[in-house]
Enzyme design. Structure first.
Site, PDB file in Angstrom:
ATOM      1  CG  ASP A  55     -50.499 -50.373  10.749  1.00  0.00           C
ATOM      2  OD1 ASP A  55     -51.386 -51.099  10.271  1.00  0.00           O
ATOM      3  OD2 ASP A  55     -50.154 -50.436  11.950  1.00  0.00           O
ATOM      4  CG  ASP A  73     -53.698 -47.699  10.898  1.00  0.00           C
ATOM      5  OD1 ASP A  73     -54.513 -47.589  11.830  1.00  0.00           O
ATOM      6  OD2 ASP A  73     -53.589 -48.722  10.186  1.00  0.00           O
ATOM      7  CD  GLU A 103     -57.406 -57.020  12.104  1.00  0.00           C
ATOM      8  OE1 GLU A 103     -57.195 -55.811  12.325  1.00  0.00           O
ATOM      9  OE2 GLU A 103     -56.724 -57.698  11.316  1.00  0.00           O
TER      10      GLU A 103
END
Ligand code: KIV
Length: 279
Positions: free
Chosen positions: A44, A83, A178
């Site tokens: 995204d 995503d 992440e």
């Protein structure tokens, strides 16, 4: 030919790093695929990198499907992850509908942002035959566009470990982690039997993912977690500037860019136009 999921799993078992790069369109998919990257991610991040949105939150399912289809056309043999955008996995049925739409558009695995709170959704999707990748640590959809590190405090580090375990038990086939300290990402990776792919999470994950625009220098800014391998922005700008100058200074088009007719045809048409008709 890109790998299958089983081959990715084998890579983890053998300690062979897995590569993943974003692709949002046909030419990028071809490039990423030809470069031999294992997984193409239609993230995204298309929102901020390509669509000019302020945040990933603005990305819609229509955006995702549009870009995913272009990527699949560019990399028909690629292993493609897509995503589910913000709000698209808020309940089990919505998550399934959106996941199904992405799979029908060519995704092999769908990614959902969220920590252990996504257990039920992942369980439900996996139970209905959808391959799911979890995404823990920094989640742009929920934490906003300004990235920060998660897992410096013991409680958050424990929560990350718990989330990875819970998501794997729920049936996730992969995890993206992440902006997590290297030491914590390493423990998460060692404790998972599914591939854990890092971004800004140090050297010890099973693989690494980067945004193509960061790799090639096309993003509006640079990030500490990424390595820029080329400066495509200035190359493209230079080329377009040169085109503009060539147009302005009558160097483009040149004779070789033009097509021609028999001079007699041109002459006839000219006289018809300027002398009021053929004689
Ligand atoms: O959308 C995206 O590009 C991502 C990566 C940063 C992992 O989620």
């Amino acid at each position: 030919m890109n790998p299958t999921y089983q081959q990715l799993l084998d890579k983890k078992k053998k300690g062979i790093p897995i590569s993943m790069v974003t692709a949002y369109d046909f030419p990028a998919a071809r490039i990423v695929c030809e470069a031999g990257v294992d997984v193409l991610l239609v993230g995204d991040s298309v929102g901020t990198n390509v669509l000019g949105y302020e945040s990933e939150r603005e990305v819609t399912m229509d955006d995702m499907v549009h870009h995913l289809k272009a990527v699949v056309r560019g990399a028909p043999d690629g292993y493609v992850m897509a995503d589910i955008p913000y709000g698209g996995a808020s309940d089990e049925d919505r998550a399934f509908r959106n996941a199904r739409t992405l799979v029908d558009a060519g995704a092999h695995i769908i990614k959902i942002e969220g920590w252990e709170d996504k257990k039920v959704i992942v369980e439900s999707l996996a139970g209905r035959g959808i391959a799911v990748c979890g995404h823990i640590g920094y989640n742009p959809q929920y934490h906003g566009p300004k990235g920060r590190v998660f897992g410096r405090e013991p409680e958050v580090a424990r929560q990350l470990l718990r989330s990875a375990r819970v998501l794997e038990q729920a049936g996730a086939r992969m995890i993206i982690i992440e902006k997590v300290p290297e030491e914590i990402a390493k423990i998460v990776t060692e404790n998972a039997s599914i591939p854990v792919i890092g971004i800004g999470s140090g050297r010890y994950c099973d693989g690494q993912v980067l945004v193509l625009h960061d790799i090639i220098g096309l993003a509006p800014r640079t990030f500490r977690h990424a390595r820029q391998y080329a400066e495509v922005y200035s190359v493209i700008t230079g080329a377009v500037q040169q085109f503009r100058k060539d147009v302005e200074e009558h160097r483009f088009p040149a004779v070789e860019h033009s097509s021609h007719v028999d001079p007699q045809v041109a002459d006839t048409v000219y006289r018809e136009q300027n002398d009021g008709g053929s004689q």
